[in-house]
Design a protein around this motif. Structure first.
Motif, PDB file in Angstrom:
ATOM      1  N   UNK A  39     -30.970  10.871  17.949  1.00  0.00           N
ATOM      2  CA  UNK A  39     -31.034  11.790  19.136  1.00  0.00           C
ATOM      3  C   UNK A  39     -32.467  11.016  19.880  1.00  0.00           C
ATOM      4  N   UNK A  40     -33.201  10.659  19.131  1.00  0.00           N
ATOM      5  CA  UNK A  40     -34.705  10.219  19.516  1.00  0.00           C
ATOM      6  C   UNK A  40     -34.344   8.536  20.324  1.00  0.00           C
ATOM      7  N   UNK A  41     -33.722   8.027  20.001  1.00  0.00           N
ATOM      8  CA  UNK A  41     -33.420   6.712  20.545  1.00  0.00           C
ATOM      9  C   UNK A  41     -32.739   6.907  21.786  1.00  0.00           C
ATOM     10  N   UNK A  42     -31.790   7.799  22.009  1.00  0.00           N
ATOM     11  CA  UNK A  42     -31.134   8.103  23.139  1.00  0.00           C
ATOM     12  C   UNK A  42     -31.894   8.687  24.133  1.00  0.00           C
ATOM     13  N   UNK A  92     -34.124   5.901  25.588  1.00  0.00           N
ATOM     14  CA  UNK A  92     -33.353   4.952  26.514  1.00  0.00           C
ATOM     15  C   UNK A  92     -32.972   5.802  27.829  1.00  0.00           C
ATOM     16  N   UNK A  93     -32.748   7.116  27.820  1.00  0.00           N
ATOM     17  CA  UNK A  93     -32.445   7.990  29.011  1.00  0.00           C
ATOM     18  C   UNK A  93     -33.735   8.183  29.755  1.00  0.00           C
ATOM     19  N   UNK A  94     -34.936   8.413  29.153  1.00  0.00           N
ATOM     20  CA  UNK A  94     -36.149   8.577  30.165  1.00  0.00           C
ATOM     21  C   UNK A  94     -36.473   7.268  30.849  1.00  0.00           C
ATOM     22  N   UNK A  95     -36.548   6.122  29.951  1.00  0.00           N
ATOM     23  CA  UNK A  95     -37.043   5.037  30.622  1.00  0.00           C
ATOM     24  C   UNK A  95     -36.016   4.150  31.464  1.00  0.00           C
ATOM     25  N   UNK A  96     -34.736   4.484  30.924  1.00  0.00           N
ATOM     26  CA  UNK A  96     -33.713   4.051  31.802  1.00  0.00           C
ATOM     27  C   UNK A  96     -33.593   4.524  33.066  1.00  0.00           C
ATOM     28  N   UNK A  97     -33.563   5.701  33.295  1.00  0.00           N
ATOM     29  CA  UNK A  97     -33.868   6.431  34.588  1.00  0.00           C
ATOM     30  C   UNK A  97     -35.148   5.829  35.512  1.00  0.00           C
ATOM     31  N   UNK A 142     -27.417  16.719  22.198  1.00  0.00           N
ATOM     32  CA  UNK A 142     -27.670  16.391  20.778  1.00  0.00           C
ATOM     33  C   UNK A 142     -28.076  17.666  19.894  1.00  0.00           C
ATOM     34  N   UNK A 143     -28.440  18.710  20.391  1.00  0.00           N
ATOM     35  CA  UNK A 143     -28.630  19.679  19.224  1.00  0.00           C
ATOM     36  C   UNK A 143     -27.133  20.220  18.728  1.00  0.00           C
ATOM     37  N   UNK A 158     -37.126   5.735  18.418  1.00  0.00           N
ATOM     38  CA  UNK A 158     -37.660   5.431  19.642  1.00  0.00           C
ATOM     39  C   UNK A 158     -37.819   3.868  19.850  1.00  0.00           C
ATOM     40  N   UNK A 159     -38.100   3.230  18.674  1.00  0.00           N
ATOM     41  CA  UNK A 159     -37.899   1.628  18.773  1.00  0.00           C
ATOM     42  C   UNK A 159     -36.712   0.984  19.202  1.00  0.00           C
ATOM     43  N   UNK A 160     -35.807   1.592  18.664  1.00  0.00           N
ATOM     44  CA  UNK A 160     -34.487   1.191  19.187  1.00  0.00           C
ATOM     45  C   UNK A 160     -34.124   1.617  20.377  1.00  0.00           C
ATOM     46  N   UNK A 161     -34.677   2.625  20.951  1.00  0.00           N
ATOM     47  CA  UNK A 161     -34.285   3.048  22.236  1.00  0.00           C
ATOM     48  C   UNK A 161     -35.243   2.151  23.251  1.00  0.00           C
TER      49      UNK A 161
END
Length: 245
Positions: A138-141, A144-149, A169-170, A212-215
């Protein structure tokens, strides 16, 4: 660097995290008191929380970035560290403290609103490998979502996109997608529907940090690495407008 004074940015992060925590915990208490059905309880809790999250990001992103999450702040510092924009290490530490303080105050207010003690340690144990895996995912995606955007120039979509992912994700992860160390710590102070036992918090936070590191690694893989570059005149600051509409 950001134009808003640090004090104003910290106030925005603290208030935003407090309101988010209050809605998250308060809606859980309300839902569990109104319906015995677990699915209805989860639906009501998630709906209230994601609506609050979208509104708060849209409102406060122009002031502080609208992070409300230590891992989002840390990722913002990490991605901008070479460019010389965004948060400094000192500001990052202050953001994290403001978010943790906001989470504590928000959870306490929710407790009091529903006639519980301001601080009431949770007895809800959440300690299992499948829950830690879910938190990492959940945290990785989310990262990825925030910084990919942001990397693709579509940061204006973040309020809706972030809220949508948290809602999905919930329902789609076994842990319920805490995905936020500040809120995880705050939820340990409420022995109610959304609580987590204090002893379960460290492993959750470690899983979130690993996710988060993976994201961030996926952001670099999918959108390319960001190297040092001079800031163009009048260019928006990435950390400030991280989640700006």
């Amino acid at each position: 660097m950001m134009s808003a004074p640090l004090s104003r940015r910290l106030a925005a992060e603290g208030v935003g995290t407090a309101v988010l925590a209050a809605v998250l915990v308060g809606s859980g208490i309300q839902a569990s008191g109104l319906s015995p059905d677990g699915g209805v309880q989860l639906l009501a809790n998630v709906l209230a929380s994601v609506l609050a999250l979208a509104v708060l990001i849209a409102l406060l992103a122009p002031v502080s970035g609208g992070h409300f999450n230590p891992l989002v702040s840390a990722a913002a510092w990490w991605t901008d560290r070479r460019a010389g924009t965004g948060l400094t290490p000192r500001e990052l530490g202050a953001y994290v403290l403001a978010q943790l303080g906001g989470a504590i105050v928000g959870v306490g207010l929710a407790n009091v609103m529903f006639e519980h003690p301001f601080v009431e340690l949770s007895g809800h144990q959440r300690a299992s490998g499948h829950l830690w895996l879910a938190e990492g995912l959940a945290t990785g995606v989310l990262i990825l979502l925030v910084f990919g955007l942001l990397r693709s120039g579509r940061g204006r979509y973040a309020p809706v996109a972030v809220a949508a992912w948290i809602g999905a994700a919930c329902w789609g992860t076994s842990s319920g997608s805490f995905a936020n160390p500040a809120l995880t710590f705050g939820r340990a102070l409420s022995d109610t529907y959304t609580g987590i036992a204090p002893g379960s918090v460290p492993a959750f936070v470690l899983a979130q940090t690993a996710g988060a590191a993976l994201g961030l690694s996926l952001v670099a893989l999918l959108f390319g690495r960001r190297g040092p570059q001079p800031a163009p005149q009048h260019a928006p600051d990435d950390a400030r407008e991280l989640l700006a509409p």
